[in-house]
Design an enzyme around this catalytic site. Structure first.
Site, PDB file in Angstrom:
ATOM      1  N   TYR A 128      15.849  12.769  12.562  1.00 26.48           N
ATOM      2  CA  TYR A 128      15.589  13.898  11.651  1.00 26.48           C
ATOM      3  C   TYR A 128      14.680  14.870  12.387  1.00 26.48           C
ATOM      4  CZ  TYR A 128      14.778  15.976   7.014  1.00 26.48           C
ATOM      5  OH  TYR A 128      14.714  16.823   5.949  1.00 26.48           O
ATOM      6  N   ARG A 184      21.745  28.874   8.942  1.00 20.43           N
ATOM      7  CA  ARG A 184      20.268  28.878   9.071  1.00 20.43           C
ATOM      8  C   ARG A 184      19.843  27.441   9.293  1.00 20.43           C
ATOM      9  NH1 ARG A 184      16.786  25.855   7.364  1.00 20.43           N
ATOM     10  NH2 ARG A 184      16.595  26.314   5.160  1.00 20.43           N
ATOM     11  N   LYS A 202      20.780  14.251   7.566  1.00 19.52           N
ATOM     12  CA  LYS A 202      20.410  14.129   6.150  1.00 19.52           C
ATOM     13  C   LYS A 202      21.090  12.903   5.539  1.00 19.52           C
ATOM     14  CE  LYS A 202      18.026  18.058   5.440  1.00 19.52           C
ATOM     15  NZ  LYS A 202      16.743  18.245   4.795  1.00 19.52           N
ATOM     16  N   GLU A 273      23.241  22.534   2.333  1.00 22.05           N
ATOM     17  CA  GLU A 273      22.127  22.443   3.280  1.00 22.05           C
ATOM     18  C   GLU A 273      22.170  23.567   4.302  1.00 22.05           C
ATOM     19  OE1 GLU A 273      19.789  19.799   3.088  1.00 22.05           O
ATOM     20  OE2 GLU A 273      18.684  21.091   4.469  1.00 22.05           O
ATOM     21  N   ASP A 274      21.038  24.197   4.500  1.00 26.85           N
ATOM     22  CA  ASP A 274      20.856  25.181   5.565  1.00 26.85           C
ATOM     23  C   ASP A 274      21.905  26.295   5.549  1.00 26.85           C
ATOM     24  OD1 ASP A 274      18.686  23.662   6.120  1.00 26.85           O
ATOM     25  OD2 ASP A 274      19.189  23.207   8.186  1.00 26.85           O
ATOM     26  N   ASP A 296      19.415  21.725  -1.225  1.00 24.03           N
ATOM     27  CA  ASP A 296      18.238  20.978  -0.782  1.00 24.03           C
ATOM     28  C   ASP A 296      17.105  21.910  -0.356  1.00 24.03           C
ATOM     29  OD1 ASP A 296      16.768  18.742   0.095  1.00 24.03           O
ATOM     30  OD2 ASP A 296      17.473  19.051   2.137  1.00 24.03           O
ATOM     31  N   ASP A 297      17.435  23.008   0.296  1.00 25.08           N
ATOM     32  CA  ASP A 297      16.385  23.885   0.810  1.00 25.08           C
ATOM     33  C   ASP A 297      15.672  24.612  -0.321  1.00 25.08           C
ATOM     34  OD1 ASP A 297      16.861  23.556   3.730  1.00 25.08           O
ATOM     35  OD2 ASP A 297      18.853  24.167   3.083  1.00 25.08           O
ATOM     36  N   ASN A 440      10.303  24.141  10.178  1.00 24.33           N
ATOM     37  CA  ASN A 440      10.833  23.143  11.111  1.00 24.33           C
ATOM     38  C   ASN A 440      11.653  23.822  12.198  1.00 24.33           C
ATOM     39  OD1 ASN A 440       9.905  20.920   9.524  1.00 24.33           O
ATOM     40  ND2 ASN A 440      11.544  21.358   8.085  1.00 24.33           N
ATOM     41  N   ASN A 484       8.056  17.384   3.434  1.00 27.75           N
ATOM     42  CA  ASN A 484       9.454  17.614   3.807  1.00 27.75           C
ATOM     43  C   ASN A 484      10.357  17.152   2.673  1.00 27.75           C
ATOM     44  OD1 ASN A 484      12.162  16.989   5.056  1.00 27.75           O
ATOM     45  ND2 ASN A 484      11.096  17.882   6.820  1.00 27.75           N
TER      46      ASN A 484
HETATM   47  N1  LIG Z   1       9.491  21.382   5.046  1.00 28.40           N
HETATM   48  C1  LIG Z   1      10.667  21.399   4.497  1.00 28.40           C
HETATM   49  O1  LIG Z   1      11.088  20.448   3.829  1.00 28.40           O
HETATM   50  C2  LIG Z   1      11.537  22.589   4.655  1.00 28.40           C
HETATM   51  C3  LIG Z   1      11.251  23.572   5.555  1.00 28.40           C
HETATM   52  N2  LIG Z   1      12.058  24.651   5.672  1.00 28.40           N
HETATM   53  C4  LIG Z   1      11.745  25.613   6.714  1.00 28.40           C
HETATM   54  O2  LIG Z   1      11.446  26.858   6.154  1.00 28.40           O
HETATM   55  C5  LIG Z   1      11.827  27.874   7.059  1.00 28.40           C
HETATM   56  C6  LIG Z   1      12.537  28.964   6.297  1.00 28.40           C
HETATM   57  O3  LIG Z   1      13.684  28.454   5.677  1.00 28.40           O
HETATM   58  P1  LIG Z   1      14.461  29.364   4.592  1.00 28.40           P
HETATM   59  O4  LIG Z   1      13.550  29.788   3.523  1.00 28.40           O
HETATM   60  O5  LIG Z   1      15.675  28.653   4.198  1.00 28.40           O
HETATM   61  O6  LIG Z   1      14.859  30.617   5.485  1.00 28.40           O
HETATM   62  P2  LIG Z   1      15.128  32.080   4.994  1.00 28.40           P
HETATM   63  O7  LIG Z   1      15.758  32.771   6.124  1.00 28.40           O
HETATM   64  O8  LIG Z   1      15.802  32.075   3.676  1.00 28.40           O
HETATM   65  O9  LIG Z   1      13.662  32.684   4.763  1.00 28.40           O
HETATM   66  C7  LIG Z   1      12.794  33.013   5.793  1.00 28.40           C
HETATM   67  C8  LIG Z   1      11.740  33.945   5.255  1.00 28.40           C
HETATM   68  O10 LIG Z   1      10.776  34.169   6.257  1.00 28.40           O
HETATM   69  C9  LIG Z   1      10.553  35.560   6.353  1.00 28.40           C
HETATM   70  N3  LIG Z   1      10.116  35.917   7.685  1.00 28.40           N
HETATM   71  C10 LIG Z   1      10.822  35.862   8.837  1.00 28.40           C
HETATM   72  N4  LIG Z   1      10.083  36.313   9.841  1.00 28.40           N
HETATM   73  C11 LIG Z   1       8.878  36.650   9.342  1.00 28.40           C
HETATM   74  C12 LIG Z   1       7.689  37.190   9.893  1.00 28.40           C
HETATM   75  N5  LIG Z   1       7.582  37.446  11.187  1.00 28.40           N
HETATM   76  N6  LIG Z   1       6.664  37.407   9.068  1.00 28.40           N
HETATM   77  C13 LIG Z   1       6.758  37.146   7.764  1.00 28.40           C
HETATM   78  N7  LIG Z   1       7.850  36.618   7.181  1.00 28.40           N
HETATM   79  C14 LIG Z   1       8.892  36.382   7.972  1.00 28.40           C
HETATM   80  C15 LIG Z   1      11.883  36.194   5.989  1.00 28.40           C
HETATM   81  O11 LIG Z   1      11.727  37.541   5.627  1.00 28.40           O
HETATM   82  C16 LIG Z   1      12.295  35.301   4.844  1.00 28.40           C
HETATM   83  O12 LIG Z   1      11.677  35.728   3.659  1.00 28.40           O
HETATM   84  C17 LIG Z   1      12.639  27.220   8.153  1.00 28.40           C
HETATM   85  O13 LIG Z   1      11.846  27.100   9.302  1.00 28.40           O
HETATM   86  C18 LIG Z   1      12.933  25.853   7.616  1.00 28.40           C
HETATM   87  O14 LIG Z   1      12.966  24.869   8.618  1.00 28.40           O
HETATM   88  C19 LIG Z   1      13.154  24.840   4.878  1.00 28.40           C
HETATM   89  C20 LIG Z   1      13.496  23.884   3.980  1.00 28.40           C
HETATM   90  C21 LIG Z   1      12.742  22.665   3.838  1.00 28.40           C
HETATM   91  C1  LIG Z   2      13.900  20.180   6.201  1.00 25.67           C
HETATM   92  C2  LIG Z   2      14.911  21.176   5.980  1.00 25.67           C
HETATM   93  O1  LIG Z   2      15.783  20.989   5.160  1.00 25.67           O
HETATM   94  C3  LIG Z   2      14.874  22.396   6.718  1.00 25.67           C
HETATM   95  O2  LIG Z   2      13.947  22.626   7.495  1.00 25.67           O
HETATM   96  O3  LIG Z   2      15.797  23.186   6.544  1.00 25.67           O
HETATM   97 MG   LIG Z   3      17.362  22.344   5.328  1.00 25.46          MG
END
Ligand SMILES: NC(=O)C1=CN([C@@H]2O[C@H](COP(=O)(O)OP(=O)(O)OC[C@H]3O[C@@H](n4cnc5c(N)ncnc54)[C@H](O)[C@@H]3O)[C@@H](O)[C@H]2O)C=CC1
Ligand SMILES: CC(=O)C(=O)O
Ligand SMILES: [Mg+2]
Length: 628
Positions: A128, A184, A202, A273-274, A296-297, A440, A484
């Site tokens: 993962y 994404r 996953k 997912e993603d 999931d996201d 991540n 996570n």
């Molecule tokens: N810890 C966890 O369980 C999870 C973590 N994530 C992580 O969250 C991150 C984003 O995922 P999503 O929301 O699906 O992507 P997304 O593309 O939908 O959202 C990204 C956001 O970040 C903003 N952004 C991008 N560059 C920026 C900057 N320089 N300054 C300020 N804001 C900025 C964008 O405008 C957008 O609002 C990824 O890295 C993903 O790995 C996502 C899902 C689960």
């Molecule tokens: C953990 C997860 O689902 C993500 O980073 O997109």
């Molecule tokens: Mg994800």
């Protein structure tokens, strides 16, 4: 071609009642190795679900025509797992370990899941995040064996027919699908078909953490092209070489895929997912009440972080209403998390959603989201646009200085966005700042655990999306929490699937979050842990699944008879990675088949009648006259 005809019925234009017509509760049995051995018994050595390798007994080797094909010694599974662990440790780089574990899973899922479950701390960061991110980046280069399914626009009208090709498990049943379009992948952007690593990863967690049977899982990529120039030029790229499909082609393709799946496997749970946020929200809205699915996201992440946030608030000891939280990232995950915190505060503290929303200050790539910003604000961001701030604030440090937040949550994919100055600023605002760099993989994390604990002199309440090693400050060792979605999606999915829920409702997600939050002991909280220990993930998932099923019954979504003891039912239905005991036997039709003294059925949970029907398969237990 029947499959083709079915697919043609499944493409857009089909009346909506397709989704709503009752789905039957079906029984799944793992007694099918018989089909396999009738063809070629020794082939069992190459079937990941039934292979025992050196653990085949002398009798089994005799009856399965394996004599001479294995070294003489029959080994216990314990010894096999010890060997695998040594081999795993011998690989130096995370990617080499990833490739080793993938090949182990191809040989024997029993061994793979034993190794994973016995060594979660070491294996999770490989199968993962963060390593799975690297595996996606190198997917084309490292590609070895077929795994999962791919659908692209050339398959339009034939998706149902293609699904009929999915027979590697011989069960003709799929309980869970994780699907991505690769647009994404973690914080790594558009990886097209290389995103397949994520559904595979996953689903490994669905099995390890919640007990879905591995033979009933299906990873899928809907190949809608990629806008990643480097991939389009890469000889090893395995996907379609065209730019991402426009919506007119995109939505019908996804729709046909979903309809074909629920048509073929009426009980299946589908996890999105993603998907990039230009489609993620729309797809969820379109299907969430029609089929058993969730994103999931948006929802899984939301529930996990809401749970951690609730516990973090206990540690801050500030009145709930006094919290101000800045989000860096207002995409699928950011908005999902904000929504779920609101839902959990309503559930646990009866705080109205409108009031809870006022705690949040969302920052995206254009700066703080305000009602006056003037750009075309996406509809999913609108509820969080600030009306009380009219000036434009672009820089995160400036936002922090203006808002004076008690917490910052990073879901932006922007490495190092929480720099030393920002963390220092947070420490001046509040005694125990909440610092959640959740992006991540690790290299995209908004800050490191070391940074946060060092600068805050260990006062921060910390959780990151990918794991960080323990941090020592003075005499004290801190174990950073991992925020996570892996804490939620296995239990949420298992509960929803097991009770044959009609949908994954908001209420089911909220109770999943509450259950996770409640599973942290006071002792763990006192040590700054806002999530329960990952080593207990099976127990955690069982309790989450139980809460989800209770809620599904309360809302009238469950379609099984209510079990007397839901937790026990959940636990009984969890797949345990143990070998089957193959005994030669004669079936009613006189053909040799395999019986099993210890087969765990993936039966419909509570329906005793069906379980008894399963017993018929045990006819095969009668030993062959004169057999060993
Ligand atoms: N810890 C966890 O369980 C999870 C973590 N994530 C992580 O969250 C991150 C984003 O995922 P999503 O929301 O699906 O992507 P997304 O593309 O939908 O959202 C990204 C956001 O970040 C903003 N952004 C991008 N560059 C920026 C900057 N320089 N300054 C300020 N804001 C900025 C964008 O405008 C957008 O609002 C990824 O890295 C993903 O790995 C996502 C899902 C689960
Ligand atoms: C953990 C997860 O689902 C993500 O980073 O997109
Ligand atoms: Mg994800």
């Amino acid at each position: 071609m029947a499959g083709l005809a079915a697919a043609e019925n499944g493409i857009p234009g089909t009346p909506d009642d397709h989704y709503t017509k009752p789905r039957t509760v079906r029984t799944i049995s793992l007694h099918r190795p018989s089909h396999y051995v009738n063809e070629d018994p020794s082939g069992i050595l190459f079937n990941r679900h039934f292979n025992k390798g050196t653990a085949f007994s002398i009798d089994e080797r005799e009856h399965l025509h394996l004599t001479g094909l294995l070294p003489g010694k029959t080994e216990s599974i314990e010894l096999q797992v010890r060997r695998c662990y040594r081999q795993f440790r011998n690989f130096q780089s995370p990617m080499a370990k990833y490739i080793y574990l993938s090949s182990l899973r191809e040989r024997s899922d029993t061994l793979f899941y034993n190794l994973v479950l016995q060594n979660l701390k070491e294996t999770l960061p490989i199968i993962y995040t963060p390593t799975v991110g690297q595996a996606c980046l190198e997917f084309g280069l490292n590609y070895r064996a077929a795994e999962g399914m791919y659908f692209d626009r050339d398959l339009r009208g034939r998706i149902r027919e293609a699904l009929d090709n999915w027979k590697p498990n011989m069960l003709d049943e799929v309980s869970i699908i994780v699907v991505t379009d690769g647009s994404r992948i973690l914080g790594l952007g558009d990886l097209g078909t290389c995103g397949m690593g994520i559904p595979i990863g996953k689903l490994s967690l669905y099995v390890a953490a919640a007990g879905f049977h591995p033979a009933t899982t299906l990873p899928v990529v809907i190949d809608t092209g990629t806008n990643n120039e480097a991939l389009l030029k890469d000889d090893f790229y395995l996907g379609c070489r065209h730019e991402r499909l426009a919506n007119e082609e995109y939505y019908p393709l996804v729709d046909e895929f979903l309809m074909a799946c629920v048509n073929k496997w009426p009980n299946v749970l589908i996890q999105f997912e993603d998907f990039s946020n230009d489609h993620a929200f729309d797809l969820l809205e379109k299907y969430r009440h029609k089929i058993l699915c969730f994103n999931d996201d948006i929802q899984g992440t939301g529930a996990v972080i809401a749970a951690g946030f609730l516990n973090a608030m206990k540690l801050c000891k500030l009145p709930i209403a006094s919290h101000r939280i800045v989000f860096l990232g207002a995409g699928a995950a950011g908005i999902g998390v904000a929504d779920q915190i609101c839902a959990l505060l309503k559930l646990k503290h009866d705080i109205p959603v409108e009031q809870a929303r006022k705690m949040f200050y969302m920052v995206d790539s254009k700066g703080l989201i305000t009602a006056t910003r003037g750009d075309n604000l996406a509809s999913f961001k609108k509820p969080y646009a600030r009306h009380d701030i009219t000036d434009s604030v672009k820089d995160l440090l400036d936002v922090v200085k203006k808002v004076l937040p008690t917490g910052i949550i990073g879901l932006s994919g922007q490495a190092n966005a929480f720099n030393d100055e920002i963390i220092d600023q947070m420490c001046q605002i509040t005694e125990r700042p909440i610092i959640f760099p959740l992006s991540n993989p690790t290299k995209n994390s908004e800050c490191t655990a070391e940074q946060a604990f060092r600068i805050s002199q260990s006062k921060c309440i910390f959780a990151s999306g990918s794991p960080f090693p323990p941090v020592t400050v003075g005499e004290t060792v801190f174990h950073p929490s991992q925020g996570n979605n892996m804490y939620i999606f296995p239990g949420l999915g298992f509960g929803a699937w097991l009770c044959r829920s009609k949908e994954v409702s908001d209420g089911m997600i909220a109770v999943a979050a509450a259950s996770l939050a409640d599973q942290v002991s006071q002792d763990e909280l006192d040590r700054g842990q806002i999530y329960p220990p990952l080593e207990n993930i099976r127990d955690i998932s069982a309790k989450i699944a139980t809460a989800v099923i209770e809620q599904a019954f309360a809302e009238g979504h469950a379609r099984i008879q209510r079990p007397k003891d839901i937790l026990t039912t959940v636990q009984k239905n969890m797949y345990q990675p143990s070998y089957l005991d193959y005994q030669p036997a004669v079936s009613l039709d006189g053909r040799i088949r395999l019986g099993s003294a210890d087969v765990r059925d993936m039966h419909s949970p509570i329906d005793e009648a069906e379980i008894n029907t399963q017993g018929n398969h045990h006819l095969g237990r009668q030993r062959l006259a004169g057999g060993a």
